[in-house]
Design an enzyme around this catalytic site. Sequence first.
Site, mmCIF file in Angstrom:
data_model
loop_
_atom_site.group_PDB
_atom_site.id
_atom_site.type_symbol
_atom_site.label_atom_id
_atom_site.label_comp_id
_atom_site.label_asym_id
_atom_site.label_seq_id
_atom_site.Cartn_x
_atom_site.Cartn_y
_atom_site.Cartn_z
ATOM 1 N N LYS A 1 12.212 -27.178 -3.697
ATOM 2 C CA LYS A 1 13.381 -26.848 -2.878
ATOM 3 C C LYS A 1 14.126 -25.673 -3.517
ATOM 4 C CE LYS A 1 16.591 -29.767 -0.352
ATOM 5 N NZ LYS A 1 17.341 -31.021 -0.440
HETATM 6 C C1 E4P Z 1 18.862 -32.383 2.362
HETATM 7 O O1 E4P Z 1 17.894 -31.784 1.969
HETATM 8 C C2 E4P Z 1 20.237 -32.062 1.999
HETATM 9 O O2 E4P Z 1 20.334 -31.893 0.630
HETATM 10 C C3 E4P Z 1 21.144 -33.123 2.504
HETATM 11 O O3 E4P Z 1 20.725 -33.545 3.776
HETATM 12 C C4 E4P Z 1 22.608 -32.767 2.471
HETATM 13 O O4 E4P Z 1 23.326 -33.778 3.136
HETATM 14 P P1 E4P Z 1 24.910 -33.978 2.989
HETATM 15 O O5 E4P Z 1 25.594 -32.890 3.744
HETATM 16 O O6 E4P Z 1 25.157 -35.337 3.584
HETATM 17 O O7 E4P Z 1 25.199 -33.922 1.510
#
Ligand code: E4P
Length: 219
Positions: free
Chosen positions: A87
């Site tokens: 990522k």
């Molecule tokens: C996924 O890859 C993201 O890191 C995540 O969905 C972020 O979600 P949040 O806005 O609830 O922290």
Amino acid sequence: MKFFIDTANLAEIQEAYDLGVLDGVTTNPSLMAKEGISGDEQVIAHYKAICDIVDDKVSAEVISTDFEGMIREGKELAKLDDKIVVKIPMIKEGVKAIKYLHSEGIRTNCTLIFSAGQALLAAKAGATYVSPFIGRLDDISFDGLELIEQIVHIYRTYDYTTEVLAASIRHTMHLIKCAEIGADVATCPLKVITGLLNHPLTDKGLAQFLADHAKAAGK
Ligand code: E4P
């Protein structure tokens, strides 16, 4: 549409996997910190433990923000297990890193996507997934689902192979709308996945069936 679970909690990952509908996992540094995971050794062990539960596609996020650092971390993470997807944040150095990792055959998930332009850049660089954050856009009065729609339209128009991974999903309607729009993947907390099970008429209907069965059996 594929279902990923957005957590670093092993029990929740196992529960979603046991339900038989899980296609992958996404984590981020905040989710790892929430589980009390810190330090290289612990982080590596935790990613390995996640990979041991699921069949494929475990997003593990780099911490570096410079090209060399992202490449080094990305390669180290990818080496841990074939299931790892690296990522990378949507920044200038990140786009370069995605391009490089793609040329090395390493899958990437470009995270922190908040505009169609960013999604376009990530696709051109060869990202395997882009993660537009629906909930965080909604939080500041922008329409997160509209962004998913825009990206899906652009990718389909130009046949980009990058998959739209809808992220920052807060409730079941986000998930259902993503399916309607044609997102390739949705990553969400366990409660959103299990929330799809709920309907009061299902509960009422089942109670009635069981009561009628018991009555007929003279119980
Ligand atoms: C996924 O890859 C993201 O890191 C995540 O969905 C972020 O979600 P949040 O806005 O609830 O922290």
